[in-house]
Design a protein around this motif. Structure first.
Motif, PDB file in Angstrom:
ATOM      1  N   LEU A 239       7.126  -3.451  -3.589  1.00 53.14           N
ATOM      2  CA  LEU A 239       8.514  -3.125  -3.244  1.00 53.14           C
ATOM      3  C   LEU A 239       8.585  -1.904  -2.335  1.00 53.14           C
ATOM      4  N   VAL A 240       7.781  -0.893  -2.655  1.00 53.59           N
ATOM      5  CA  VAL A 240       7.760   0.316  -1.825  1.00 53.59           C
ATOM      6  C   VAL A 240       7.158   0.001  -0.455  1.00 53.59           C
ATOM      7  N   ALA A 241       6.070  -0.755  -0.426  1.00 52.58           N
ATOM      8  CA  ALA A 241       5.411  -1.093   0.839  1.00 52.58           C
ATOM      9  C   ALA A 241       6.327  -1.922   1.744  1.00 52.58           C
ATOM     10  N   SER A 242       7.204  -2.730   1.138  1.00 60.12           N
ATOM     11  CA  SER A 242       8.106  -3.565   1.937  1.00 60.12           C
ATOM     12  C   SER A 242       9.206  -2.739   2.601  1.00 60.12           C
ATOM     13  N   GLY A 243       9.383  -1.506   2.140  1.00 58.93           N
ATOM     14  CA  GLY A 243      10.434  -0.663   2.691  1.00 58.93           C
ATOM     15  C   GLY A 243      11.753  -0.807   1.945  1.00 58.93           C
ATOM     16  N   ARG A 244      11.794  -1.680   0.984  1.00 65.54           N
ATOM     17  CA  ARG A 244      13.025  -1.877   0.204  1.00 65.54           C
ATOM     18  C   ARG A 244      13.375  -0.613  -0.581  1.00 65.54           C
ATOM     19  N   TYR A 245      12.352   0.050  -1.084  1.00 62.97           N
ATOM     20  CA  TYR A 245      12.518   1.321  -1.796  1.00 62.97           C
ATOM     21  C   TYR A 245      11.632   2.350  -1.125  1.00 62.97           C
ATOM     22  N   HIS A 246      12.015   3.622  -1.243  1.00 65.94           N
ATOM     23  CA  HIS A 246      11.257   4.687  -0.590  1.00 65.94           C
ATOM     24  C   HIS A 246      10.122   5.228  -1.451  1.00 65.94           C
ATOM     25  N   SER A 247      10.217   5.021  -2.764  1.00 66.48           N
ATOM     26  CA  SER A 247       9.185   5.556  -3.648  1.00 66.48           C
ATOM     27  C   SER A 247       9.145   4.759  -4.946  1.00 66.48           C
ATOM     28  N   LYS A 248       8.055   4.930  -5.676  1.00 65.04           N
ATOM     29  CA  LYS A 248       7.940   4.284  -6.983  1.00 65.04           C
ATOM     30  C   LYS A 248       9.007   4.818  -7.930  1.00 65.04           C
ATOM     31  N   SER A 249       9.305   6.099  -7.818  1.00 66.40           N
ATOM     32  CA  SER A 249      10.335   6.692  -8.674  1.00 66.40           C
ATOM     33  C   SER A 249      11.690   6.035  -8.429  1.00 66.40           C
ATOM     34  N   GLU A 250      11.980   5.738  -7.182  1.00 68.25           N
ATOM     35  CA  GLU A 250      13.250   5.086  -6.855  1.00 68.25           C
ATOM     36  C   GLU A 250      13.325   3.696  -7.499  1.00 68.25           C
ATOM     37  N   VAL A 251      12.223   2.964  -7.477  1.00 67.43           N
ATOM     38  CA  VAL A 251      12.169   1.644  -8.114  1.00 67.43           C
ATOM     39  C   VAL A 251      12.419   1.788  -9.618  1.00 67.43           C
ATOM     40  N   LEU A 252      11.752   2.732 -10.243  1.00 68.66           N
ATOM     41  CA  LEU A 252      11.901   2.917 -11.687  1.00 68.66           C
ATOM     42  C   LEU A 252      13.301   3.381 -12.057  1.00 68.66           C
TER      43      LEU A 252
END
Length: 85
Positions: free
Chosen positions: A18-31
């Motif tokens: 998800l982060v690599a796709s650019g959808r989110y900027h960081s793992k923290s943002e995903v969590l």
């Protein structure tokens, strides 16, 4: 407060993608997004539990209507709605 979480290989890989796709900027943002979604779901479940409790209390107190009456009213509303469209 910093939080460390072991997601396991499958979830860690998913978060990384998800982060690599650019959808989110960081793992923290995903969590954070995941935790927000859980908060929303828990709030909906709490509202549903409260509605069920109110319904059960109404039934216990005898505040009920025969199902045929309820369904007849719903069918009439639906018929009126489809007549106007």
């Amino acid at each position: 407060m910093a939080v460390s979480a072991d997601l396991g290989d499958v979830l860690e890989s998913f978060v990384t993608r998800l982060v690599a796709s650019g959808r989110y900027h960081s793992k923290s943002e995903v969590l954070r997004e995941g935790v927000r979604l859980i908060q929303e779901r828990e709030a909906r479940l709490a509202a549903l539990d409260a509605s069920i409790a109110r319904g059960l209390a109404d039934a216990d107190a005898g505040r009920v209507k025969p199902s045929s009456e309820v369904f007849d009213r719903l069918e009439a509303k639906l018929a009126a709605k489809t007549d106007h469209t």
